[in-house]
Design an enzyme around this catalytic site. Structure first.
Site, PDB file in Angstrom:
ATOM      1  N   ASP A  53       1.008  -1.340  -0.316  1.00 18.22           N
ATOM      2  CA  ASP A  53      -0.005   0.092   0.012  1.00 18.22           C
ATOM      3  C   ASP A  53       0.841   1.098   0.141  1.00 18.22           C
ATOM      4  O   ASP A  53       2.456   1.707   0.093  1.00 18.22           O
ATOM      5  CB  ASP A  53      -1.254  -0.439   1.380  1.00 18.22           C
ATOM      6  N   TYR A  81       6.441  -8.533   8.818  1.00 17.92           N
ATOM      7  CA  TYR A  81       6.153  -6.763   8.749  1.00 17.92           C
ATOM      8  C   TYR A  81       6.289  -6.219  10.269  1.00 17.92           C
ATOM      9  O   TYR A  81       5.759  -7.256  11.517  1.00 17.92           O
ATOM     10  CB  TYR A  81       4.271  -6.888   8.330  1.00 17.92           C
ATOM     11  N   ASP A  95      -6.652   1.701   7.586  1.00 17.23           N
ATOM     12  CA  ASP A  95      -5.684   2.138   8.345  1.00 17.23           C
ATOM     13  C   ASP A  95      -5.320   3.673   8.217  1.00 17.23           C
ATOM     14  O   ASP A  95      -6.703   4.209   7.979  1.00 17.23           O
ATOM     15  CB  ASP A  95      -4.270   1.788   6.629  1.00 17.23           C
ATOM     16  N   ARG A 203      -3.170  -5.272   7.600  1.00 14.30           N
ATOM     17  CA  ARG A 203      -4.969  -3.861   7.739  1.00 14.30           C
ATOM     18  C   ARG A 203      -6.235  -4.821   8.645  1.00 14.30           C
ATOM     19  O   ARG A 203      -6.859  -4.250   9.568  1.00 14.30           O
ATOM     20  CB  ARG A 203      -5.510  -3.543   7.234  1.00 14.30           C
TER      21      ARG A 203
END
Length: 326
Positions: A53, A81, A95, A203
């Protein structure tokens, strides 16, 4: 007076077939990075192994030339992550780029203690069913889900099986956050480190963690630190790549054979097998259940192989030949 014709930008020499690992900057789409890489690599044959993203940063693996044919296997690799989940506020996109839809308030946030947080994290660890975020790139009746959401449509995606093999809480902080059209509100920021299978949405983990705690949640930071065998230690910024390409005359890439070693188990071939595979013929089995990279005695990536049965015999068939016989 006739104005001089503007000169077209000088085309860079074409980079060698291979991978590059980019440390994607915030605010860039993965498509933006591909566009920049096409100019740096001097070729339009550039692709990426899994979208990041615009808000996210970190590891984005790109293939150049023949290496684009290997990307489908990198996409399926597990990923690491680092992220910050904000509890107390939910957004339309799960987000920080989305519009605020709920604010839990001080009472709901106060009820989130460490024991409740750890229990909710444990429920989201392992093999789970996850409903992807509604602004994902998943296609619904031929159209991306995010495009339908932006057009004002209601999108309901089906839950899918994913694996969260690690979900570690690194830090928990009570802070005050500025929310549009609302006074500053108390929230809890949770720094986490996760390892997830392909197709997992971090997310959505933030959304589901907030929902489980009755406070709502969304991501405020996301940094991908590893994709399969490629991590931040081997990543370069676009600026570093441009500086290197300017200095050396062409963009440096991870060669095909080295890229294959970072993605697949390796099988060493003899010259007879190299010749056979160059003609698309099958060879003796590798004895592995997964795809393997077949390398020549000189270290050239010849093909990707997969064991199968043909006429009652176990053999390895070439699923992709990268060094065809001339």
């Amino acid at each position: 007076m006739i104005s001089p014709t503007p000169q077209a930008p000088v085309r860079r020499p074409t980079a060698d077939d291979g991978f590059v690992v980019v440390d994607k900057p915030q605010g860039w789409t993965s498509h933006d990075v591909v566009g920049r890489m096409r100019r740096l690599a001097g070729t339009r044959k550039v692709g990426h192994a899994g979208t990041l993203d615009p808000m996210a940063t970190g590891v984005l693996v790109l293939g150049i030339g023949k290496a684009t044919r290997l990307l489908t296997y990198v996409v399926g690799a597990d990923k690491d992550y680092d992220a910050t989940i904000r509890l107390g506020v939910a957004t339309t996109t799960d987000d920080a780029e989305g519009a605020v839809v709920t604010v839990a308030g001080e009472g709901a946030v106060a009820r989130v203690d460490r024991a409740a947080l750890d229990a909710a994290v444990a429920e989201l660890t392992g093999d789970i069913l996850q409903v992807p975020t509604s602004v994902s790139a998943i296609k619904v009746d031929g159209k991306r889900a995010y495009a339908r959401v932006r057009a004002g449509e209601e999108v309901a995606l089906q839950a899918r099986s994913v694996t969260v093999s690690r979900f570690d809480v690194l830090d928990v902080r009570q802070v005050t956050a500025a929310v549009p059209d609302v006074e500053d509100v108390p929230v809890i920021d949770v720094d986490v480190r996760v390892t997830v299978s392909s197709g997992t949405y971090v997310r959505a983990l933030a959304r589901d963690l907030g929902a489980a705690l009755g406070a709502g949640g969304h991501l405020t930071m996301l940094r991908r630190t590893r994709v399969g065998g490629y991590d931040l230690a081997g990543a370069r910024t676009l600026e570093q790549m441009e500086t290197q390409a300017d200095a050396d005359g062409t963009l440096a890439t991870i060669p095909l054979a080295e890229a294959a070693r970072g993605t697949f188990p390796v099988r060493e071939l003899d010259e007879v097998e190299v010749r056979a595979l160059g003609y698309g013929q099958w060879v003796e089995p590798s004895g592995r259940p997964d795809v393997v990279a077949a390398l020549s005695p000189s270290g050239t990536l010849v093909a990707l192989l997969e064991d199968t049965r043909r006429r009652g015999e176990n053999l390895a068939k070439p699923v992709l030949v990268l060094a065809p016989a001339s």
